[in-house]
Motif scaffolding. Structure first.
Motif, mmCIF file in Angstrom:
data_model
loop_
_atom_site.group_PDB
_atom_site.id
_atom_site.type_symbol
_atom_site.label_atom_id
_atom_site.label_comp_id
_atom_site.label_asym_id
_atom_site.label_seq_id
_atom_site.Cartn_x
_atom_site.Cartn_y
_atom_site.Cartn_z
ATOM 1 N N SER A 1 -25.272 -10.542 11.149
ATOM 2 C CA SER A 1 -24.965 -11.930 10.905
ATOM 3 C C SER A 1 -25.618 -12.121 9.375
ATOM 4 N N ALA A 2 -24.812 -13.146 8.793
ATOM 5 C CA ALA A 2 -25.111 -13.338 7.149
ATOM 6 C C ALA A 2 -26.311 -14.391 7.222
ATOM 7 N N ALA A 3 -26.414 -14.966 8.478
ATOM 8 C CA ALA A 3 -27.291 -16.200 8.435
ATOM 9 C C ALA A 3 -28.894 -15.762 8.265
ATOM 10 N N ARG A 4 -29.414 -16.281 7.429
ATOM 11 C CA ARG A 4 -30.825 -15.970 7.239
ATOM 12 C C ARG A 4 -31.871 -17.238 7.429
ATOM 13 N N ILE A 5 -32.822 -16.876 8.544
ATOM 14 C CA ILE A 5 -33.470 -18.056 9.188
ATOM 15 C C ILE A 5 -35.032 -17.872 8.400
ATOM 16 N N SER A 6 -35.502 -19.040 7.971
ATOM 17 C CA SER A 6 -36.841 -19.089 7.292
ATOM 18 C C SER A 6 -37.870 -20.230 8.195
ATOM 19 N N ILE A 7 -38.855 -19.630 8.332
ATOM 20 C CA ILE A 7 -39.845 -20.390 9.200
ATOM 21 C C ILE A 7 -41.211 -20.881 8.392
ATOM 22 N N SER A 8 -41.397 -21.912 8.208
ATOM 23 C CA SER A 8 -42.807 -22.433 7.577
ATOM 24 C C SER A 8 -43.632 -23.028 8.719
ATOM 25 N N PRO A 9 -45.044 -22.585 8.426
ATOM 26 C CA PRO A 9 -45.733 -21.487 7.600
ATOM 27 C C PRO A 9 -45.190 -20.321 7.897
ATOM 28 N N LYS A 10 -45.665 -19.311 7.005
ATOM 29 C CA LYS A 10 -45.485 -17.876 7.352
ATOM 30 C C LYS A 10 -46.250 -17.547 8.487
ATOM 31 N N ASP A 11 -45.565 -16.443 9.097
ATOM 32 C CA ASP A 11 -46.214 -15.803 10.152
ATOM 33 C C ASP A 11 -47.783 -15.330 10.169
ATOM 34 N N GLY A 12 -48.461 -15.622 10.905
ATOM 35 C CA GLY A 12 -49.828 -15.640 11.047
ATOM 36 C C GLY A 12 -50.808 -16.531 10.596
ATOM 37 N N ASP A 13 -50.252 -17.395 9.810
ATOM 38 C CA ASP A 13 -51.079 -18.245 8.925
ATOM 39 C C ASP A 13 -52.059 -19.055 10.119
ATOM 40 N N ASP A 14 -53.358 -19.028 9.759
ATOM 41 C CA ASP A 14 -54.419 -19.693 10.596
ATOM 42 C C ASP A 14 -54.847 -21.045 10.433
ATOM 43 N N ALA A 15 -54.335 -21.581 9.256
ATOM 44 C CA ALA A 15 -54.802 -22.995 8.762
ATOM 45 C C ALA A 15 -53.727 -23.907 8.587
ATOM 46 N N ALA A 16 -52.867 -23.747 9.385
ATOM 47 C CA ALA A 16 -51.511 -24.433 9.050
ATOM 48 C C ALA A 16 -51.647 -26.189 9.211
ATOM 49 N N SER A 17 -50.833 -26.840 8.662
ATOM 50 C CA SER A 17 -50.782 -28.172 8.657
ATOM 51 C C SER A 17 -50.231 -28.844 9.892
ATOM 52 N N ILE A 18 -50.879 -30.074 10.525
ATOM 53 C CA ILE A 18 -50.622 -30.501 11.832
ATOM 54 C C ILE A 18 -49.116 -31.350 11.482
#
Length: 418
Positions: free
Chosen positions: A56-73
């Motif tokens: 697939s040409a589709a490119r998915i991005s997820i924020s924050p990065k994988d494994g972030d341990d202090a992400a914004s609520i």
């Protein structure tokens, strides 16, 4: 013993031979035919290339990065896609399995959680997208939101959507001490439709109030913007709020208590609307002087002298009245203006008898709005100003309640960190 050694030797030889065969299989050649190995490698390369061309040409991005341990609520969990459309996104809290509701953009380009996330919680996201040819792409990620120990919150007054008196400051109390006062204050904006200049003043490491030079203009609307998400209060402690609060300023009501004449004059929009006889603090327990703001209202409440330091020899409160009518708080230390049903009618306007409060004639039960205490309660807003003058006591501490109006504008601005 000789037999045992012989068997161990055979086993070792067998293991060695097995390893050689395994290496030969993985390498694709036993050294007897180089052309055969090259053909196999070329064949595998073609398979890999074909698979890549069919991806697939589709490119998915997820924020924050994988494994972030202090992400914004507030902002964590956003999913976006390029060269395709999202078809499925699931976000769950790992420990409970609870699925987080989210909103998918109409064009399928993004997805985000509908509400604020919980603190100190691990979340997992699974996303699927399709490109223009219907080929599917998958992405997975997990992160943990910031913990309560590593975050801070500001509790604010007044509440969103309320109508308040002209003296109501914006008061923000933080649940952890703030060292980086300039950074935190700089992330908070207070403005009014009146165009009045507004400045902040730090009363302590945990309290920041905002007010204009003079009282708010009646009829104006005030907006509080808390843009604290990610702002550090101190090392390792960041804000989690991204919130806008608005409130309306009602009519202008300022009531002046004259302790000497034992009268209170209620002025609304510059005109006197009522005059009441009152009983203020006695000579032994005088009422504070100064400008005080009504911060709380109680139709009925209990007042026990022990809670504010008035005790007898046995340690019990000098007074304990369980149903004080029409009580309105003027200071944190216990100054109220309230109805009084237990005293003789004759004291109002003639003698000051209280432990520092301002009393108005009233009846038991707080059910008669025609009484002085009832009328004043019904016609007062949180944020209305009560000015006390003529008392033998000193001026109320500006930090004692919402009473920063007792500071000059220059002194108020001197307490700003920006």
């Amino acid at each position: 013993m000789t037999v045992g050694k012989h068997r161990r030797g055979m086993a070792a030889a067998a293991a060695l031979l097995s390893g050689v065969l395994a290496l030969t299989a993985c390498g694709g050649s036993d050294g007897s035919s180089g052309d055969d190995g090259e053909k196999k490698a070329d064949s595998q390369s073609k398979v890999d290339q074909a698979a890549a061309e069919d991806a697939s040409a589709a490119r998915i991005s997820i924020s924050p990065k994988d494994g972030d341990d202090a992400a914004s609520i507030n902002t964590a969990g956003k999913v976006t896609v390029a060269d395709g459309k999202l078809t499925e996104v699931t976000m769950t809290a790992s420990q409970t399995g609870t699925e987080v509701a989210g909103t998918l953009a109409e064009d399928g380009s993004s997805w985000k959680p509908e509400g604020q996330l919980e603190r100190a919680t691990r979340y997992e996201i699974r996303a699927v997208a399709e490109d223009s040819e219907g080929r599917r792409a998958h992405e997975a990620s997990s992160f943990t939101t910031v913990s309560p120990e590593n975050s801070f919150i500001g509790y604010y007054k007044p509440d969103h959507g309320t109508t308040v008196g002209v003296g109501m400051p914006v008061s923000v109390n933080f649940d952890k001490p703030v060292e980086n006062k300039a950074e935190v204050q700089g992330a908070i904006d207070v403005n009014s439709t009146s165009g009045q200049e507004v400045a902040g003043h730090w009363f302590s490491d945990t309290r920041l109030d905002f007010r204009p030079d003079d009282y708010w203009q009646s009829g104006s609307k005030v907006t509080l913007d808390l843009d604290l998400d990610g702002v550090e209060a101190s090392e390792g402690v960041s804000g989690v709020q991204d919130k806008t609060v608005t409130f309306d300023v009602g009519r202008s009501q300022v009531s002046t208590v004259d302790v000497q004449t034992k009268k209170m004059t209620v002025t609304r929009d510059g005109k006197t609307v009522k005059t009441f006889p009152i009983s203020a603090g006695s000579d032994e327990n005088p009422t504070w002087n100064g400008q005080m703001v009504i911060s709380e209202k109680f139709e009925e409440t209990r007042m026990n002298g022990a809670t504010v330091g008035f005790t007898d020899d046995d340690g019990k409160g000098e007074y304990d009245i369980k149903d004080v009518p029409h009580a309105m708080r003027l200071s944190t230390s216990g100054t109220f203006i309230h109805g009084n049903y237990w005293a003789a009618d004759s004291i109002f306007g003639s003698v000051n008898t209280s432990h520092g409060c301002i009393g108005l004639n009233d009846v038991k039960g707080a059910k008669d709005p025609s009484q002085d205490g009832g009328w004043f309660f019904e016609n007062s807003l949180i944020g209305d100003v009560v000015v006390v003058k003529g008392s033998p006591d000193k001026e109320v501490d500006p930090a004692n309640g919402l009473n920063g109006w007792n500071l000059s504008w220059a002194d108020w601005k001197a307490g700003s960190a920006v």
